[in-house]
Design an enzyme around this catalytic site. Structure first.
Site, short mmCIF file in Angstrom:
data_model
loop_
_atom_site.label_atom_id
_atom_site.label_comp_id
_atom_site.label_asym_id
_atom_site.label_seq_id
_atom_site.Cartn_x
_atom_site.Cartn_y
_atom_site.Cartn_z
N GLU A 49 40.83 94.03 7.94
CA GLU A 49 40.79 94.48 6.58
C GLU A 49 39.29 94.61 5.99
O GLU A 49 38.79 93.71 6.50
CB GLU A 49 42.01 94.07 5.54
CG GLU A 49 43.46 94.19 6.17
CD GLU A 49 44.34 93.24 5.33
OE1 GLU A 49 43.89 92.66 4.54
OE2 GLU A 49 45.49 93.51 5.59
N ASN A 50 39.12 95.18 4.91
CA ASN A 50 37.84 95.24 4.00
C ASN A 50 37.98 94.89 2.71
O ASN A 50 39.08 95.43 1.83
CB ASN A 50 37.09 96.45 4.56
CG ASN A 50 35.74 96.14 4.19
OD1 ASN A 50 35.41 96.39 2.95
ND2 ASN A 50 34.83 95.96 5.22
N ALA A 51 37.07 94.35 1.93
CA ALA A 51 37.14 94.10 0.43
C ALA A 51 37.11 95.52 -0.02
O ALA A 51 37.84 95.71 -1.27
CB ALA A 51 35.80 93.48 -0.03
N TYR A 53 39.39 98.30 0.21
CA TYR A 53 40.61 98.44 0.83
C TYR A 53 40.49 99.67 1.78
O TYR A 53 41.35 99.57 2.94
CB TYR A 53 41.68 98.51 -0.22
CG TYR A 53 41.81 97.18 -0.92
CD1 TYR A 53 41.37 96.07 -0.63
CD2 TYR A 53 43.17 97.23 -1.80
CE1 TYR A 53 41.52 94.81 -1.32
CE2 TYR A 53 43.31 95.94 -2.30
CZ TYR A 53 42.67 94.60 -2.17
OH TYR A 53 42.84 93.49 -2.71
N CYS A 58 43.73 99.60 11.21
CA CYS A 58 45.10 99.22 11.89
C CYS A 58 44.79 98.50 13.12
O CYS A 58 43.94 99.05 13.77
CB CYS A 58 46.02 100.29 11.64
SG CYS A 58 46.76 100.46 10.10
N GLU A 60 46.53 99.11 15.92
CA GLU A 60 46.60 100.15 16.92
C GLU A 60 45.36 100.71 17.00
O GLU A 60 45.02 101.10 18.12
CB GLU A 60 47.70 101.13 16.49
CG GLU A 60 49.23 100.70 16.41
CD GLU A 60 49.56 100.20 14.82
OE1 GLU A 60 48.55 99.57 14.33
OE2 GLU A 60 50.60 100.38 14.32
N CYS A 94 48.37 105.94 12.51
CA CYS A 94 48.42 105.60 13.53
C CYS A 94 49.42 106.30 14.81
O CYS A 94 49.26 106.33 15.81
CB CYS A 94 48.85 104.03 13.75
SG CYS A 94 47.32 102.96 12.89
N1 THU Z 1 49.12 97.65 9.76
C1 THU Z 1 48.70 97.79 10.89
O1 THU Z 1 47.69 97.03 11.48
N2 THU Z 1 49.59 98.41 11.72
C2 THU Z 1 50.57 99.28 11.27
O2 THU Z 1 51.21 99.89 12.19
C3 THU Z 1 50.90 99.08 9.89
C4 THU Z 1 50.14 98.12 8.91
C5 THU Z 1 47.93 96.82 8.79
C6 THU Z 1 47.24 97.54 7.72
C7 THU Z 1 47.05 96.52 6.71
O3 THU Z 1 45.76 95.49 7.23
C8 THU Z 1 48.13 95.54 6.96
O4 THU Z 1 48.96 96.14 7.92
C9 THU Z 1 49.24 95.82 5.57
O5 THU Z 1 49.34 97.17 5.33
#
Ligand code: THU
Length: 136
Positions: A49-51, A53, A58, A60, A94
């Site tokens: 994640e990043n500040a 948003y 993800c 994947e 994804c």
């Molecule tokens: N996220 C994933 O990494 N993969 C997914 O399939 C769904 C969501 C992450 C994105 C974000 O960093 C956090 O889960 C909450 O949404």
């Protein structure tokens, strides 16, 4: 309990290992993903994640990036490790990213934190995925 096929067990261990490294200070929702490519090589990724948003990536997407950087061309199987007892199905973006490297046999395994796995083909998660057809 029935034992899991070797490839699933390997992917589960790898996904849950990288999940611990996820950078998720905003959502506190740590996700891990691991995949096997057409050559049998495995790659893993976690969410970052990043500040700012929308810049977050993800799990994947990062696993796919690792595969592509290493020369992998196709996803045979991918497992997504959820941080809780509910499965974490891939987001819409994804699903499209997986479909880019998938074929009709590509399977998606959704694992809960306690190792229960639900499996389905990517085509079920994303029917009619976008494919770029050449302009006439
Ligand atoms: N996220 C994933 O990494 N993969 C997914 O399939 C769904 C969501 C992450 C994105 C974000 O960093 C956090 O889960 C909450 O949404």
């Amino acid at each position: 309990m029935a034992s899991k096929p070797d490839s699933q067990q390997t992917l589960l261990v790898q996904a849950q290992r990288v999940q611990l490294n996820a950078h998720a200070p905003y959502s506190h929702f740590q996700v891990g993903a691991a995949l096997v490519d057409e050559a049998g090589n495995t790659f893993a990724g976690c969410n970052v994640e990043n500040a700012a948003y929308p810049l977050g990536q993800c799990a994947e997407a990062n696993a796919i990036g690792a595969m592509v950087a290493a020369g992998g061309k196709a996803i045979r199987e991918v497992l997504i490790a959820s941080p809780n007892t509910q499965v974490c199905p891939p987001c819409g973006g994804c699903r499209q990213k997986i479909a880019e490297f998938a074929n009709a046999d590509t399977m998606v395994h959704l694992a809960t934190c306690d190792g229960h796995i639900t499996t389905m083909p990517i085509a079920e998660l994303l029917p009619l995925s976008f494919k770029l057809t050449p302009l006439a």
